[in-house]
Design an enzyme around this catalytic site. Structure first.
Site: not given
Ligand code: 13P
Ligand code: G3H
Ligand code: ZN
Length: 330
Positions: A93, A115
């Site tokens: 992510d 990203d």
């Molecule tokens: P939320 O903070 O709305 O749960 O979004 C999570 C997210 O986009 C992780 O990439």
């Molecule tokens: O988009 C972000 C996610 O909610 C992950 O959050 O970077 O605090 O693990 P984090």
């Molecule tokens: Zn995100």
């Protein structure tokens, strides 16, 4: 170097094709500890939903990248043990560099997000293309992003949304070769997505946030028909969790999320991956606070993380059944 295929994971290609055709979205749930992972898998097996397990770079630092990878491998076996081998994607992510994406691919991730949304357009294209070239050699799928979500993202604070420009999407997806595109249409990360001033009130005084920009989504769909779209920042911030947290000593203010009916609507379009992290954080915190408030003498972590895991499972089952529509699709 280990391929995700050896670990029993899948990439997102087929899942997205089916999701667009079937008018639902695949849940992308973040995890960084065992209880979250157990709850995600148990909920998705029970509702027979495919799932994307998301690991952020923060999660890699917190839980150790190697451990997380083995946990995802364990999740594949855990699902089988629970009786149904759902398709599981292991996804990076918000990857912020080529090196991080390459590292994840080399250690068994089946999907990565690069990203580059904060970069100037041409730099975003160059970086995303470089990741795609490496990933596709290993049959790993890549998510890119155009547009900037308001709020905190990757430690960068954006005060306002920079909505995705439909005029750019054809050029971006063809020049980069990405498999899916994250867009900005009014969602944002965290539990404070809107201020009360941005909202209206219904007749019961409940705050109603401004609607997502479905007009932009439709415009994007016209330019790249059938192309998989991703929505970040899609937690709904259930008010019962906010109330429980505040009742038992918490102090959350102005916690407002994306209404579920808007997510249901999005899931029926080309949006085929919906990211949810904050709702899980709220569920866990509410459950843990309640245990401590009611039983201050408790000090066995299983006695508060266990109820937290149960609450998380309920939340994830609700999402697959009633919000994303992915239940029964595995
Ligand atoms: P939320 O903070 O709305 O749960 O979004 C999570 C997210 O986009 C992780 O990439
Ligand atoms: O988009 C972000 C996610 O909610 C992950 O959050 O970077 O605090 O693990 P984090
Ligand atoms: Zn995100």
């Amino acid at each position: 170097m280990v391929s995700y295929k050896e670990l029993g994971l899948v990439n997102s290609k087929e899942l997205f094709k089916k999701a667009i055709k079937g008018k639902y979205a695949i849940p992308a749930f973040n995890f960084n500890n065992m209880e979250q992972l157990q709850a995600i898998i148990a909920a998705c097996v029970e509702t027979k939903s495919p799932v994307i397990l998301q690991v952020s770079s923060g999660a890699r630092k917190y839980a150790n990248q190697t451990l997380l990878r083995y946990m995802a491998q364990g999740a594949v076996e855990y699902a089988k043990e629970l009786g149904y081998a759902i398709p599981i994607v292991l996804h990076l992510d918000h990857g912020d560099s080529f090196e991080l994406c390459k590292d994840c691919i080399n250690m068994g991730f089946s999907s990565v997000m690069i990203d580059g949304s904060h970069l100037p357009y041409e730099e975003n294209i160059a970086l995303t293309k470089k990741v795609v070239e490496y990933a596709h050699k290993h049959d790993v799928t890549v998510e890119g992003e155009l547009g900037i979500l308001a709020g905190v993202e990757d430690d960068v604070m954006a005060e306002h949304h920079t909505y995705t420009r439909p005029d750019e999407v054809v050029d971006f997806v063809t020049r980069t070769g990405v498999d899916s595109l994250a867009i900005s249409i009014g969602t944002s990360h965290g539990a404070n997505k809107f201020t009360p001033e941005q909202c209206t009130r219904d007749k019961n005084g409940v705050l109603i946030p401004p609607p997502l920009r479905f007009d932009i989504l439709e415009e994007i769909e016209k330019r790249i028909p059938g192309f998989p779209i991703v929505l970040h920042g899609s937690s709904s911030v259930p008010q019962e969790y906010v109330k429980t947290i505040n009742k038992y000593g918490g102090n959350l203010k102005d916690s407002i999320g994306i209404p579920e009916d808007q997510l249901r609507h999005a899931a029926q379009s080309a949006v085929c991956k919906i990211n949810i992290d904050s709702d899980g954080r709220l569920a866990m915190t509410a459950a843990v606070r309640e245990v401590f408030a009611k039983n201050p003498a408790e000090f066995d972590p299983r006695k508060y993380l266990g109820p937290a895991r149960e609450e998380l499972k309920k939340l994830y089952m609700h999402k697959t059944k009633y919000v994303l529509g992915s239940a029964g699709k595995a």
